[in-house]
Design a protein around this motif. Sequence first.
Motif, PDB file in Angstrom:
ATOM      1  N   LEU A 544      51.313  46.809  75.215  1.00 56.34           N
ATOM      2  CA  LEU A 544      50.159  46.173  75.567  1.00 56.34           C
ATOM      3  C   LEU A 544      48.853  46.932  75.247  1.00 56.34           C
ATOM      4  O   LEU A 544      48.901  48.110  74.952  1.00 56.34           O
ATOM      5  CB  LEU A 544      50.398  46.067  77.308  1.00 56.34           C
ATOM      6  N   ARG A 545      47.832  46.166  75.198  1.00 49.53           N
ATOM      7  CA  ARG A 545      46.446  46.763  74.746  1.00 49.53           C
ATOM      8  C   ARG A 545      45.910  47.443  76.102  1.00 49.53           C
ATOM      9  O   ARG A 545      45.493  46.772  76.991  1.00 49.53           O
ATOM     10  CB  ARG A 545      45.565  45.682  74.357  1.00 49.53           C
ATOM     11  N   LEU A 546      46.178  48.791  75.981  1.00 55.02           N
ATOM     12  CA  LEU A 546      45.685  49.458  77.312  1.00 55.02           C
ATOM     13  C   LEU A 546      44.707  50.460  77.125  1.00 55.02           C
ATOM     14  O   LEU A 546      44.659  51.160  76.171  1.00 55.02           O
ATOM     15  CB  LEU A 546      47.051  50.413  77.731  1.00 55.02           C
ATOM     16  N   GLU A 547      43.601  50.408  77.989  1.00 59.04           N
ATOM     17  CA  GLU A 547      42.436  51.459  77.809  1.00 59.04           C
ATOM     18  C   GLU A 547      42.208  52.258  79.087  1.00 59.04           C
ATOM     19  O   GLU A 547      42.722  51.519  80.360  1.00 59.04           O
ATOM     20  CB  GLU A 547      41.156  50.580  77.241  1.00 59.04           C
ATOM     21  N   VAL A 548      41.318  53.261  79.168  1.00 55.53           N
ATOM     22  CA  VAL A 548      41.073  54.112  80.409  1.00 55.53           C
ATOM     23  C   VAL A 548      39.420  53.595  80.499  1.00 55.53           C
ATOM     24  O   VAL A 548      38.762  53.538  79.571  1.00 55.53           O
ATOM     25  CB  VAL A 548      41.131  55.541  80.197  1.00 55.53           C
ATOM     26  N   LEU A 549      39.167  53.688  81.957  1.00 56.57           N
ATOM     27  CA  LEU A 549      37.778  53.565  82.139  1.00 56.57           C
ATOM     28  C   LEU A 549      37.504  54.688  83.347  1.00 56.57           C
ATOM     29  O   LEU A 549      37.969  54.418  84.305  1.00 56.57           O
ATOM     30  CB  LEU A 549      37.416  52.271  82.685  1.00 56.57           C
ATOM     31  N   HIS A 550      36.718  55.475  83.139  1.00 57.56           N
ATOM     32  CA  HIS A 550      36.205  56.474  84.199  1.00 57.56           C
ATOM     33  C   HIS A 550      34.760  57.007  84.115  1.00 57.56           C
ATOM     34  O   HIS A 550      34.233  56.873  83.136  1.00 57.56           O
ATOM     35  CB  HIS A 550      37.222  57.632  84.346  1.00 57.56           C
ATOM     36  N   ARG A 552      33.580  59.776  83.453  1.00 55.09           N
ATOM     37  CA  ARG A 552      33.358  60.829  82.449  1.00 55.09           C
ATOM     38  C   ARG A 552      32.833  60.250  81.214  1.00 55.09           C
ATOM     39  O   ARG A 552      32.511  61.114  80.246  1.00 55.09           O
ATOM     40  CB  ARG A 552      34.513  61.935  82.190  1.00 55.09           C
ATOM     41  N   LEU A 553      33.143  58.978  80.986  1.00 55.97           N
ATOM     42  CA  LEU A 553      32.905  58.747  79.711  1.00 55.97           C
ATOM     43  C   LEU A 553      31.395  58.401  79.620  1.00 55.97           C
ATOM     44  O   LEU A 553      30.652  58.122  80.591  1.00 55.97           O
ATOM     45  CB  LEU A 553      33.625  56.947  79.626  1.00 55.97           C
ATOM     46  N   GLY A 554      31.006  58.122  78.440  1.00 57.32           N
ATOM     47  CA  GLY A 554      29.498  58.141  78.299  1.00 57.32           C
ATOM     48  C   GLY A 554      29.138  56.540  78.675  1.00 57.32           C
ATOM     49  O   GLY A 554      30.026  55.773  78.642  1.00 57.32           O
ATOM     50  N   ALA A 555      27.739  56.375  78.791  1.00 54.45           N
ATOM     51  CA  ALA A 555      27.390  55.043  79.345  1.00 54.45           C
ATOM     52  C   ALA A 555      27.670  54.019  78.254  1.00 54.45           C
ATOM     53  O   ALA A 555      28.332  52.772  78.802  1.00 54.45           O
ATOM     54  CB  ALA A 555      26.097  55.146  79.842  1.00 54.45           C
ATOM     55  N   ASP A 556      27.525  54.382  77.219  1.00 56.36           N
ATOM     56  CA  ASP A 556      27.899  53.348  76.025  1.00 56.36           C
ATOM     57  C   ASP A 556      29.111  52.866  75.931  1.00 56.36           C
ATOM     58  O   ASP A 556      29.618  51.865  75.859  1.00 56.36           O
ATOM     59  CB  ASP A 556      27.388  53.796  74.770  1.00 56.36           C
ATOM     60  N   GLU A 557      30.016  53.792  76.066  1.00 55.41           N
ATOM     61  CA  GLU A 557      31.320  53.724  75.903  1.00 55.41           C
ATOM     62  C   GLU A 557      32.086  52.791  77.250  1.00 55.41           C
ATOM     63  O   GLU A 557      32.834  51.908  77.077  1.00 55.41           O
ATOM     64  CB  GLU A 557      32.170  55.156  75.940  1.00 55.41           C
ATOM     65  N   LYS A 558      31.499  53.209  78.475  1.00 53.15           N
ATOM     66  CA  LYS A 558      32.003  52.532  79.506  1.00 53.15           C
ATOM     67  C   LYS A 558      31.498  51.198  79.300  1.00 53.15           C
ATOM     68  O   LYS A 558      32.359  50.147  79.434  1.00 53.15           O
ATOM     69  CB  LYS A 558      31.246  53.086  80.580  1.00 53.15           C
ATOM     70  N   GLU A 559      30.386  50.821  79.121  1.00 52.54           N
ATOM     71  CA  GLU A 559      30.009  49.546  78.715  1.00 52.54           C
ATOM     72  C   GLU A 559      30.688  48.819  77.736  1.00 52.54           C
ATOM     73  O   GLU A 559      31.026  47.412  78.000  1.00 52.54           O
ATOM     74  CB  GLU A 559      28.313  49.614  78.440  1.00 52.54           C
ATOM     75  N   ALA A 560      31.102  49.496  76.757  1.00 54.93           N
ATOM     76  CA  ALA A 560      31.762  48.942  75.519  1.00 54.93           C
ATOM     77  C   ALA A 560      33.118  48.448  76.044  1.00 54.93           C
ATOM     78  O   ALA A 560      33.575  47.487  75.660  1.00 54.93           O
ATOM     79  CB  ALA A 560      31.833  49.733  74.290  1.00 54.93           C
ATOM     80  N   ARG A 561      33.925  49.357  76.778  1.00 55.06           N
ATOM     81  CA  ARG A 561      35.288  49.061  77.294  1.00 55.06           C
ATOM     82  C   ARG A 561      34.960  47.757  78.375  1.00 55.06           C
ATOM     83  O   ARG A 561      35.951  46.968  78.317  1.00 55.06           O
ATOM     84  CB  ARG A 561      35.860  50.300  77.863  1.00 55.06           C
ATOM     85  N   ALA A 575      41.855  52.760  85.396  1.00 53.26           N
ATOM     86  CA  ALA A 575      40.594  53.316  85.613  1.00 53.26           C
ATOM     87  C   ALA A 575      40.325  53.910  87.163  1.00 53.26           C
ATOM     88  O   ALA A 575      41.648  53.860  88.006  1.00 53.26           O
ATOM     89  CB  ALA A 575      39.713  52.039  85.967  1.00 53.26           C
ATOM     90  N   THR A 576      39.462  54.595  87.066  1.00 54.54           N
ATOM     91  CA  THR A 576      39.085  55.227  88.600  1.00 54.54           C
ATOM     92  C   THR A 576      38.476  54.007  89.545  1.00 54.54           C
ATOM     93  O   THR A 576      38.254  53.110  89.024  1.00 54.54           O
ATOM     94  CB  THR A 576      38.094  56.311  88.699  1.00 54.54           C
ATOM     95  N   THR A 577      37.786  54.473  90.628  1.00 53.97           N
ATOM     96  CA  THR A 577      37.244  53.578  91.325  1.00 53.97           C
ATOM     97  C   THR A 577      35.704  52.981  90.732  1.00 53.97           C
ATOM     98  O   THR A 577      35.382  52.158  91.482  1.00 53.97           O
ATOM     99  CB  THR A 577      36.974  54.126  92.790  1.00 53.97           C
ATOM    100  N   VAL A 578      35.558  53.553  89.683  1.00 52.22           N
ATOM    101  CA  VAL A 578      34.449  52.741  89.073  1.00 52.22           C
ATOM    102  C   VAL A 578      34.590  51.265  89.007  1.00 52.22           C
ATOM    103  O   VAL A 578      33.515  50.689  89.114  1.00 52.22           O
ATOM    104  CB  VAL A 578      33.972  52.983  87.448  1.00 52.22           C
ATOM    105  N   VAL A 579      35.871  50.756  89.015  1.00 51.78           N
ATOM    106  CA  VAL A 579      35.836  49.289  89.051  1.00 51.78           C
ATOM    107  C   VAL A 579      35.912  48.765  90.419  1.00 51.78           C
ATOM    108  O   VAL A 579      35.888  47.609  90.655  1.00 51.78           O
ATOM    109  CB  VAL A 579      37.167  48.762  88.489  1.00 51.78           C
ATOM    110  N   GLU A 580      35.667  49.683  91.485  1.00 55.12           N
ATOM    111  CA  GLU A 580      35.682  49.083  92.867  1.00 55.12           C
ATOM    112  C   GLU A 580      34.412  48.009  93.134  1.00 55.12           C
ATOM    113  O   GLU A 580      34.669  47.084  93.569  1.00 55.12           O
ATOM    114  CB  GLU A 580      35.369  50.174  93.810  1.00 55.12           C
ATOM    115  N   VAL A 581      33.522  48.498  92.723  1.00 54.55           N
ATOM    116  CA  VAL A 581      32.319  47.584  92.872  1.00 54.55           C
ATOM    117  C   VAL A 581      31.665  46.573  91.956  1.00 54.55           C
ATOM    118  O   VAL A 581      31.545  46.995  90.775  1.00 54.55           O
ATOM    119  CB  VAL A 581      30.966  48.521  93.286  1.00 54.55           C
TER     120      VAL A 581
END
Length: 727
Positions: A544-550, A552-561, A575-581
């Motif tokens: 599966l196409r799997l990626e991480v989000l947390h 510690r990633l740069g803002a650009d990277e987070k945004e891109a993901r 992901a961490t709870t960055v997906v919470e809100v």
Amino acid sequence: MSVQLETPLSRVLGAKTAKGMAETLNLHTVRHLLRHYPRRYARRGEQADLADVQVGDRVTVLAQVRSVNTRPMKNRRGTLTEVVVGDGSGRMKLVFFNHRHGQLRVNAWGMFAGTVGEYRGEKQFAHPDMHLLEGAEDETDWARALVPIYPASKDVSSWVIEKSIKTLIGAGGGFADLVEDPLPDDIRARHGLLSLPAALLDIHRPTTWEDVERATDRLKWDEALILQLTLAARRRAAALEPGIARPRRPGGLLDAVDAALPFELTEGQREVGEELAAELDRDQPMHRLLQGEVGSGKTVVALRAMAQVVDAGGQAALLAPTEVLAAQHARGIRQLLGPLGRAGELDGDPSGTRVTLLTGSLKAAAKREARADVAEGRAGIVIGTHALLQEGVEFADLGLVVVDEQHRFGVEQRDALRAKGNRPPHVLVMTATPIPRTVAMTVYGDLETSTLRQLPSGRGGVSSSVVPQLEKPAWIDRAWQRVREEVAAGRQAYVVCPRIGEVDGPDDEPEDADGAPPDTDDRRPPLAVLDVAELLRNGALAGLRLEVLHGRLGADEKEARMRAFAAGEIDVLVATTVVEVGVDVPNATVMVVMDADRFGVSQLHQLRGRVARGKHAGLCLLVTDVQLASTTGQRLQAVAATSDGFELARLDLETRREGDVLGAAQSGTRSGIRMLSLLEDEELIATARREATALLETERGLADHPGLAAEVAALATDERAEWLEKA
Ligand code: ADP
Ligand code: MG
């Protein structure tokens, strides 16, 4: 010497006692001591104290001497006295070396305080502090059935506190003068309350349980009313500092927004919208909390309010808790506004405004430009994170501040916000964590509240299950299989972990686990995004196409993901709870929460809201190592069993210490709250709020109630003192 409430204890008690009280119990004045209530009451022969005490507890117990046995020690000089005491339900051994107190006779009753130890499997006190209750001095005490047990310290025992209070109460018979009743007579009469002197007498020296109950009722009233008066005063002060009315103007941005909306507003959205529109139209700054389940559509309500303010010539700022979310809001709002959100650009509509995203991670040049847009008023809608406040961004004319996801915002931030405009802006805070009514009335008591109860129709809803990994190992395989099935059906999944992983630095703490039970030492570290992603990639979710989000990633990277996930280019986001809100990807239908027991109740509820966004039914799997039957296991099952956010918020409140709820969110109020319970006293708090509001609305306010005014001032002083200590 005349004793008053503010008289320092050092002037009425012995120096050593006063010092001990100040240093170990934070009691400094007569007022403090009188308000230091018993934790409980012991009754001769009738309670289960000894059966309940745990090794390591520091306790005070009331018990009767059953046997006394003194003998020489074997290997040392001197004697060893073993005293067995009992209280009807249990027994405990007291051990003294070279004990010379003759009073320890069989059948004597006494209070014994110390840290419970263990010797050969038996609980014991070594050299406890004790206070025997028989004898002339205590004859009168002893006639009473209930013995107050006070919160004590190693320097100040419960009975020293009792005696000190007795001194105050007995002081020249002037007790009734000393404690003038601050409650207005009519309030007291209306609610059938004891006078304050009577209540204090009964709480400290009750004869029956009824005494305790009636006294408690009255003393809770004081707390509720003083707190509500403080809050009402704060609301009034905020209201007196005029803001700027932002009336609705037809034919502007708001109408354009309404025309562009791809759906009908729900009835709730419409009603709250009217409420906000009317409040924005006043020069008294709005100060409102909007609560509504995840997915109830708060954003559009906020956007419409922002549009009204822009139409009236002001600027509106939307603050999000994370950059990901800020970016998502900016994207969504720009999309909705189309050319109207790009005024000044080539394809923009000059009658519109500019939507500006201003976050800490913008490149210097972009940031400069964004700041200029904000300062010079070209940007009508400004979106950012808290950094927007901290970085001293100047607004041309800030008319409305919307704070998304209130639970990360404290009172101080709210105050900082109000200081932002030339005149105080209107403030709207939004939270998806439903707030129990009592918490709304206390912790957020300086805000008015609105609630969106209804979810837009056509939502699939979420079903949740607990997956106990250790008890049912097969279930976790099934969980991953479900993820694969959903992906095969064209949908997407989140896997949430409590930790990022890889580096064991301080920033590898759990990102955020509000209200989760504290970690105990013997548990393995929480599962980490990077590890879990690796395992899944090579195992259960291979292919599966799997990626991480947390974080510690740069803002650009987070945004891109996030963007890639939203576009369907990623199947599974670990992901961490960055997906919470707030993150809104309607095509995501499964969420697997790893180590779910490490998250708080409300947080889990928030998290699963992410998979209830679209028309497809959502599934949330709470994976845990804990036993289903354990307290934590039951908590998880409760989350799985109900989707009623208010019920869960209440459960959350039960699992936290109330003091934490009050203390964390609103510094100081804690100092005024001893008896009041946010769980149990809902009606009382509501009634006190009404009375407080009514009192302050009268022309003379508290002028005719100097006692109340003094109590309010005393609370404020305690608050300040607490602040000073913290600083
Ligand atoms: P939250 O209250 O969690 O912030 P959002 O404002 O993000 O919820 O709304 C969730 C989703 O529901 C968004 O995609 C939004 O466009 C959509 N939505 C909002 N209001 C309605 C409505 N009245 N009918 C249908 N969809 C709506
Ligand atoms: Mg939202």
